[in-house]
Design a protein around this motif. Structure first.
Motif, mmCIF file in Angstrom:
data_model
loop_
_atom_site.group_PDB
_atom_site.id
_atom_site.type_symbol
_atom_site.label_atom_id
_atom_site.label_comp_id
_atom_site.label_asym_id
_atom_site.label_seq_id
_atom_site.Cartn_x
_atom_site.Cartn_y
_atom_site.Cartn_z
ATOM 1 N N LEU A 291 0.847 -1.186 0.000
ATOM 2 C CA LEU A 291 0.000 0.000 0.000
ATOM 3 C C LEU A 291 0.885 1.239 0.000
ATOM 4 N N THR A 292 0.631 2.110 -0.979
ATOM 5 C CA THR A 292 1.296 3.405 -1.041
ATOM 6 C C THR A 292 0.221 4.472 -1.083
ATOM 7 N N ILE A 293 0.304 5.429 -0.174
ATOM 8 C CA ILE A 293 -0.589 6.584 -0.176
ATOM 9 C C ILE A 293 0.311 7.814 -0.189
ATOM 10 N N GLY A 294 0.107 8.680 -1.174
ATOM 11 C CA GLY A 294 0.951 9.856 -1.290
ATOM 12 C C GLY A 294 0.169 11.114 -1.589
ATOM 13 N N SER A 295 0.652 12.210 -1.049
ATOM 14 C CA SER A 295 0.062 13.535 -1.270
ATOM 15 C C SER A 295 -1.429 13.548 -0.964
ATOM 16 N N ALA A 296 -1.797 12.884 0.101
ATOM 17 C CA ALA A 296 -3.198 12.861 0.530
ATOM 18 C C ALA A 296 -3.421 13.997 1.519
ATOM 19 N N ARG A 297 -4.433 14.775 1.305
ATOM 20 C CA ARG A 297 -4.701 15.932 2.149
ATOM 21 C C ARG A 297 -5.910 15.744 3.062
ATOM 22 N N CYS A 298 -6.291 14.491 3.253
ATOM 23 C CA CYS A 298 -7.449 14.276 4.121
ATOM 24 C C CYS A 298 -7.262 13.068 5.038
ATOM 25 N N LEU A 299 -6.071 12.503 5.066
ATOM 26 C CA LEU A 299 -5.854 11.334 5.911
ATOM 27 C C LEU A 299 -5.208 11.733 7.229
ATOM 28 N N THR A 300 -5.692 11.110 8.272
ATOM 29 C CA THR A 300 -5.252 11.424 9.618
ATOM 30 C C THR A 300 -4.721 10.165 10.292
ATOM 31 N N ASP A 301 -4.211 10.346 11.495
ATOM 32 C CA ASP A 301 -3.826 9.199 12.310
ATOM 33 C C ASP A 301 -4.997 8.228 12.439
ATOM 34 N N GLU A 302 -6.196 8.769 12.610
ATOM 35 C CA GLU A 302 -7.380 7.921 12.779
ATOM 36 C C GLU A 302 -7.614 7.023 11.565
ATOM 37 N N HIS A 303 -7.380 7.534 10.368
ATOM 38 C CA HIS A 303 -7.507 6.708 9.167
ATOM 39 C C HIS A 303 -6.544 5.527 9.226
ATOM 40 N N VAL A 304 -5.301 5.793 9.584
ATOM 41 C CA VAL A 304 -4.303 4.728 9.663
ATOM 42 C C VAL A 304 -4.704 3.714 10.727
ATOM 43 N N VAL A 305 -5.168 4.199 11.881
ATOM 44 C CA VAL A 305 -5.568 3.313 12.977
ATOM 45 C C VAL A 305 -6.683 2.362 12.550
ATOM 46 N N VAL A 306 -7.662 2.844 11.794
ATOM 47 C CA VAL A 306 -8.768 1.965 11.392
ATOM 48 C C VAL A 306 -8.411 1.061 10.220
ATOM 49 N N MET A 307 -7.401 1.425 9.423
ATOM 50 C CA MET A 307 -6.990 0.582 8.293
ATOM 51 C C MET A 307 -6.117 -0.587 8.729
ATOM 52 N N MET A 308 -5.298 -0.388 9.725
ATOM 53 C CA MET A 308 -4.276 -1.378 10.061
ATOM 54 C C MET A 308 -4.804 -2.739 10.527
ATOM 55 N N PRO A 309 -5.899 -2.837 11.278
ATOM 56 C CA PRO A 309 -6.358 -4.183 11.649
ATOM 57 C C PRO A 309 -6.667 -5.069 10.438
ATOM 58 N N ALA A 310 -7.213 -4.487 9.373
ATOM 59 C CA ALA A 310 -7.554 -5.265 8.179
ATOM 60 C C ALA A 310 -6.352 -5.456 7.254
ATOM 61 N N LEU A 311 -5.512 -4.435 7.122
ATOM 62 C CA LEU A 311 -4.431 -4.480 6.145
ATOM 63 C C LEU A 311 -3.092 -4.918 6.719
ATOM 64 N N GLY A 312 -2.810 -4.512 7.934
ATOM 65 C CA GLY A 312 -1.490 -4.694 8.516
ATOM 66 C C GLY A 312 -0.909 -6.090 8.470
ATOM 67 N N PRO A 313 -1.657 -7.115 8.856
ATOM 68 C CA PRO A 313 -1.066 -8.457 8.913
ATOM 69 C C PRO A 313 -0.541 -8.982 7.580
ATOM 70 N N SER A 314 -1.063 -8.519 6.461
ATOM 71 C CA SER A 314 -0.629 -9.043 5.162
ATOM 72 C C SER A 314 0.367 -8.141 4.441
ATOM 73 N N LEU A 315 0.572 -6.932 4.934
ATOM 74 C CA LEU A 315 1.429 -5.985 4.225
ATOM 75 C C LEU A 315 2.904 -6.346 4.319
ATOM 76 N N THR A 316 3.572 -6.276 3.174
ATOM 77 C CA THR A 316 5.032 -6.375 3.145
ATOM 78 C C THR A 316 5.645 -5.038 2.752
ATOM 79 N N CYS A 317 4.828 -4.149 2.208
ATOM 80 C CA CYS A 317 5.286 -2.822 1.809
ATOM 81 C C CYS A 317 4.238 -1.788 2.217
ATOM 82 N N LEU A 318 4.674 -0.783 2.962
ATOM 83 C CA LEU A 318 3.786 0.310 3.356
ATOM 84 C C LEU A 318 4.539 1.613 3.185
ATOM 85 N N GLU A 319 3.948 2.518 2.392
ATOM 86 C CA GLU A 319 4.544 3.825 2.159
ATOM 87 C C GLU A 319 3.472 4.888 2.361
ATOM 88 N N LEU A 320 3.733 5.795 3.284
ATOM 89 C CA LEU A 320 2.837 6.908 3.583
ATOM 90 C C LEU A 320 3.629 8.181 3.327
#
Length: 119
Positions: free
Chosen positions: A37-66
């Protein structure tokens, strides 16, 4: 099936359109876990967005770029996001972030829980 998702400058002008709950539902609804997952130049993402995404995405990710991710007030991601990444990701090989308010404490947590990070 989708394994890599790159979203760069996709959320400009849609500050209220992508709520944390919307992002959580999107991540939970993926048929196959994302590997990258790569997210770049996003002007509406917050810590809260990352917190709610990680339970579903985190365990399978090998690459994360914010990259240059911040909210409409120009507040950058902080250790709150890093704590969630550290808690839910354990298989990262590539990790990148720019323009953040992350301290070495937040980064150390991610690195400690992801010993396979090489880039």
């Amino acid at each position: 099936s989708l394994e890599r998702l790159c979203l760069v400058e996709c959320f400009a002008g849609t500050v209220d359109a992508v709520t944390p709950d919307c992002m959580r539902r999107f991540c939970a609804g993926l048929r196959r876990p994302l590997r990258a997952l790569t997210i770049g130049s996003a002007r509406c993402l917050t810590d809260e967005h990352v917190v709610v995404m990680m339970p579903a995405l985190g365990p399978s990710l090998t690459c994360l770029e914010l990259l240059d991710v911040r909210d409409r007030n120009h507040d950058y991601l902080s250790n709150i996001a890093m704590d969630s990444i550290a808690s839910h990701c354990g298989g990262l090989e590539t990790f990148g972030f720019t323009d953040s308010c992350v301290t070495t404490l937040g980064l150390e947590g991610v690195l400690r829980n992801n010993p396979g990070i090489t880039t």
